[in-house]
Motif scaffolding. Structure first.
Motif: not given
Length: 376
Positions: A271-279, A281-282, A286-292, A303-305
């Motif tokens: 649950e990241v801050s709602s003030s985080t920009s879309a870029g 988040i992308e 991308s980093g999480i998918r690379g880690i996993l 995915f963002v749910t």
């Protein structure tokens, strides 16, 4: 010579004594060899049906009881050719000596025959056990073979006892069987739960939902199966305590056999801050998918749910191998890497924010009134 052989002593000729004695002596002297060749003949017959049977094992188990049965049968049959002398016609406890001899001979014939049958059961079960363990290696379900071996031997022994009662003592076993059936029904009612657990043990052995050595979870109990008995299953729990669970409960309850797992699932919710920009988040996705997609992970997704007033929800899911220790290591590694990625991208996690406003109104009277509003 014929006159000598035809001389009669105790109602039997010398010729009869010599014939009977010679027969018994030959059987006793060559019993070992006779048993060997009889066992070989039976082995060849069995070999037609079962190709993989072992003759040394068969001979070791069957030759001795077979030779003993053959020797007793020939001895009793030979002695039966002699006429009982009138000097031995007496009664002992209302039983004639002739009847006592008949009972003794019949008893030994039946006893040695069923002893041979029991040894044959041992041999058959030994073969079945070898094939069964070979096909089911490491699963521990071959315990059923041991149980049935003992069960069949008990049944054969009971049948042998009934034969002895019937043909040795001329006992009417019909009444005995009727009485045993009534007693058996009463025992079955008294041991209802035990019989249910016994039947459940058969279901476990045949259906194989688990085996000795499997890690299972049943209701609030989890651990490793150490023994599957006829009444209960013993489990070494995760706390290293020894738990006994009735087999009926093992069958009727929902059981999770964790040893049959092919993969383990891990889930990470952010649950990241709602003030985080879309870029940002992308970049984070991308980093999480690379880690996993690293070593040990078989499949993954991120995915963002959902988006709420205070947080952006990201759900990460991945699968690893079934080994519990490796799973914990991979899960810890990936979680720490995701935390490091959040720090690197300067992304803050969502916090629960509360705004407190204190509104002070001018009092109309000398006393001070405060109204507090709390908004979340």
């Amino acid at each position: 010579m014929n006159e000598f052989l035809n001389q009669v002593y105790f109602n039997n000729s010398i010729r009869s004594y010599i014939a009977v004695g010679s027969t018994i002596l030959l059987v006793l002297l060559f019993k070992k060899y006779i048993a060997h060749y009889l066992a070989l003949a039976i082995f060849k017959i069995l070999k037609i049906r079962w190709k993989n049977i072992d003759f040394p094992t068969f001979r070791a188990l069957a030759a001795k009881p077979l030779g003993l049965f053959f020797a007793v049968l020939i001895t009793v049959s030979a002695l039966d050719k002699l006429t009982l002398p009138s000097e031995l016609e007496f009664t002992l406890y209302k039983i004639t000596f002739r009847e006592l001899l008949r009972m003794t001979g019949t008893f030994f014939i039946i006893f040695t025959f069923f002893q041979f049958i029991i040894k044959m059961i041992d041999f058959v079960m030994l073969m079945v056990q070898g094939v069964y363990i070979k096909e089911q290696a490491g699963q521990g379900t071959h315990q059923l073979v041991f149980f049935f071996k003992d069960l069949i031997k008990v049944v054969v022994a009971v049948i042998g006892l009934l034969f002895i009662l019937k043909y040795t003592f001329n006992y009417d076993i019909k009444g005995l069987l009727t009485g045993l059936s009534i007693v058996g029904a009463a025992i079955a009612l008294a041991l209802k739960e035990s019989l249910e657990n016994l039947i459940a043990s058969f279901i476990i052995f045949f259906d194989k939902p688990f085996a000795t050595g499997d890690s299972v979870k049943l209701n609030s109990v989890s651990g490793v199966v150490e023994k599957i008995g006829l009444r209960s299953t013993r489990i070494r729990s995760d706390d290293k305590s020894y738990i006994t669970v009735p087999n009926k409960q093992m069958v009727d309850s929902i059981l999770d056999n964790q040893s049959n797992r092919v993969q383990r699932r891990a889930e990470l919710k952010l649950e990241v801050s709602s003030s985080t920009s879309a870029g940002a988040i992308e970049q984070l996705l991308s980093g999480i998918r690379g880690i996993l997609s690293g070593t040990g992970v078989l499949a993954s997704s991120a995915f963002v749910t959902s988006i709420t007033a205070n947080a952006i929800l990201i759900n990460c899911e991945y699968f690893t191998g079934a080994n519990a220790r490796e799973f914990n290591v991979i899960r810890e590694r990936n979680t720490l890497k995701v935390l490091a990625l959040l720090e690197e991208l300067h992304i803050a996690t969502a916090q629960s924010v509360s705004d407190i406003k204190i509104i002070r109104d001018e009092p109309s009277d000398p006393d001070l009134n405060e109204h507090i509003q709390v908004q979340k």
